[in-house]
Design a protein around this motif. Structure first.
Motif, mmCIF file in Angstrom:
data_model
loop_
_atom_site.group_PDB
_atom_site.id
_atom_site.type_symbol
_atom_site.label_atom_id
_atom_site.label_comp_id
_atom_site.label_asym_id
_atom_site.label_seq_id
_atom_site.Cartn_x
_atom_site.Cartn_y
_atom_site.Cartn_z
ATOM 1 N N ASP A 88 0.826 -1.211 0.000
ATOM 2 C CA ASP A 88 0.000 0.000 0.000
ATOM 3 C C ASP A 88 0.860 1.260 0.000
ATOM 4 N N ASP A 91 1.855 2.214 -3.382
ATOM 5 C CA ASP A 91 0.763 2.861 -4.121
ATOM 6 C C ASP A 91 0.504 4.287 -3.647
ATOM 7 N N VAL A 124 -13.644 -3.929 -3.903
ATOM 8 C CA VAL A 124 -12.191 -4.038 -4.010
ATOM 9 C C VAL A 124 -11.439 -2.821 -3.484
ATOM 10 N N GLU A 128 -6.886 -3.680 -2.997
ATOM 11 C CA GLU A 128 -6.230 -4.062 -4.248
ATOM 12 C C GLU A 128 -4.962 -4.889 -4.025
ATOM 13 N N ASN A 129 -4.337 -4.756 -2.848
ATOM 14 C CA ASN A 129 -3.077 -5.461 -2.590
ATOM 15 C C ASN A 129 -3.224 -6.659 -1.656
ATOM 16 N N TYR A 158 -11.098 2.610 -10.543
ATOM 17 C CA TYR A 158 -10.530 1.270 -10.724
ATOM 18 C C TYR A 158 -9.109 1.288 -11.293
ATOM 19 N N ARG A 160 -6.196 1.669 -9.943
ATOM 20 C CA ARG A 160 -5.251 0.846 -9.165
ATOM 21 C C ARG A 160 -5.486 -0.637 -9.414
ATOM 22 N N LEU A 161 -6.725 -0.991 -9.646
ATOM 23 C CA LEU A 161 -7.081 -2.399 -9.801
ATOM 24 C C LEU A 161 -6.528 -3.019 -11.077
ATOM 25 N N LYS A 164 -3.331 -4.964 -11.103
ATOM 26 C CA LYS A 164 -3.122 -5.965 -10.061
ATOM 27 C C LYS A 164 -3.989 -7.217 -10.221
ATOM 28 N N VAL A 165 -5.135 -7.093 -10.877
ATOM 29 C CA VAL A 165 -6.070 -8.215 -10.971
ATOM 30 C C VAL A 165 -5.579 -9.251 -11.978
#
Length: 389
Positions: A88, A91, A124, A128-129, A158, A160-161, A164-165
């Motif tokens: 985090d 980010d 989410v 995200e992490n 979204y 940041r997502l 990572k997804v």
């Protein structure tokens, strides 16, 4: 595998999408752990369910729970908590928010998982992490409101997502297209798995003929996105044409007062019935005793109720909102009408009423067959098993 499913609350009786998915995964030998924010609504007895720390109430209560939870996570799950804190930080999140994230996700951090799947996109945020921190892959489902409406109020929510997804689940092609509208970068695999229904339970049966020849029905939460006010305006136009009908609306919600007043203003009090929320078996009875199903939503991910109506041999008229134009094939298994056009809806209803019986039977048969073949629970469960491989 051990699969974590993050939901607002345990699946209620009407949320068959989640219960069927869970049962299918467990039947194939996987372990499913459901993570929820609260456990007040519904239960799912065969699945392990873990509730997030309750961080509400007095300052003393929240402070005590927060300190206890943080200490517990650091003592028993130090490495995972530390990884989440550091990820985090990368980010750009502040120290306070990073500590909150460790506390708020402590119930997830404690579980060993292969996959962490967020049941709605809106679940989410600030998580995200978490999957990477616990060594799991991450999946997210988008179902309608979470990608069709929420990003309009929260642009870039979204971003940041997307980096990572690992996999994204959507329920329709239109939902897939909306991902790109809101910044999806193409890195994660997108897999479409539509809703499904119990085609053995929802099937055409001999039923009592409706007391009114033109008997219409809608099963929907009384919410602005269901377009019920536009539907009522269409029926007001039919009334002016001298067409006799009755329209039943099954469901409850915050728009009840507004819709009831609209019925009054449109002089439809003798033509419209609001049943409120009723049991599932009673819904089946109401469907049996209706001619035509209407779903004139202005935003709709897919809609199980339309699948159920088709399976029971009802003629369906829907809007072109997101997944509805995939749920119904226009002029093949029902009819699709543009949104925000009650005059066009009224015209289509009148045309359907005037169709000869053979034409109606052909459309209904096409719809039943397509639902049985493409939208049955067995197919859906198999697709979700494949999703995690």
């Amino acid at each position: 595998m051990r699969i974590g499913l993050v939901l607002p609350s345990p699946p209620a009786y009407s949320e068959t999408f989640f219960t069927n998915k869970i049962k299918g995964l467990e039947a194939h030998g996987h372990t499913v752990v459901v993570f929820v924010n609260n456990s007040k609504k519904g239960t799912f007895n065969t699945t392990k369910c873990k509730v997030a720390p309750k961080l509400s109430g007095s300052l003393l209560t929240v402070g005590s729970i927060s300190i206890f939870t943080l200490v517990y996570s650091l003592v028993f799950h130090f490495n995972k908590s530390k990884r989440l804190f550091l990820l985090d930080r990368e980010d750009g999140l502040g120290v306070i928010q990073r500590i909150k994230n460790v506390i708020g996700n402590s119930h997830i951090i404690a579980e060993p998982l292969d996959w962490l799947h967020f049941g709605f996109g809106t679940m989410v945020f600030n998580r995200e992490n978490v999957a990477k921190a616990i060594g799991a892959k991450m999946a997210v489902s988008f179902r309608g409101f979470d990608i069709g409406v929420y990003p309009l109020k929260n642009p870039g929510c979204y971003l940041r997502l997307w980096d990572k997804v690992n996999k994204i689940h959507v329920i329709s092609n239109d939902i897939r297209a909306l991902l790109y509208t809101h910044g999806y970068n193409g890195k994660a695999e997108i897999i479409k798995i539509t809703p499904a229904i119990d085609t053995f339970y929802f099937k055409k049966e001999d039923c009592q003929l409706p007391s009114v020849k033109n008997s219409f029905i809608t099963v929907a939460r009384l919410h602005w996105k269901k377009g019920l006010e536009y539907t009522l305006e269409a029926f007001a136009l039919l009334k002016k044409e001298g067409i006799d009908f009755h329209y039943t609306i099954i469901g409850e919600g915050e728009e009840y007062e507004r819709l009831k007043f609209a019925v009054y203003q449109l002089d439809l009090l003798d033509y419209i019935t609001f049943t409120g929320k009723i049991k599932h078996e009673k819904i089946k009875d109401e469907l049996n005793n209706s001619n035509i199903y209407i779903q004139y939503s202005i935003q709709e991910g897919f809609c199980n109720a339309v699948l159920e109506a088709q399976a029971m041999g009802k003629l369906c008229i829907v809007s072109d909102a997101e997944g509805l134009s995939e749920n119904i094939l226009d002029n093949e298994t029902g009819w699709v009408v543009p949104k925000y056009a009650p005059n066009m809806l009224a015209e289509r209803i009148q045309k359907v009423i005037e169709l000869d019986s053979e034409h109606k039977k052909r459309i209904a048969h096409n719809a039943q067959r397509r639902v049985r073949e493409k939208f049955n629970i067995e197919n859906q469960q198999k697709k979700f098993v494949d999703f995690y491989t």
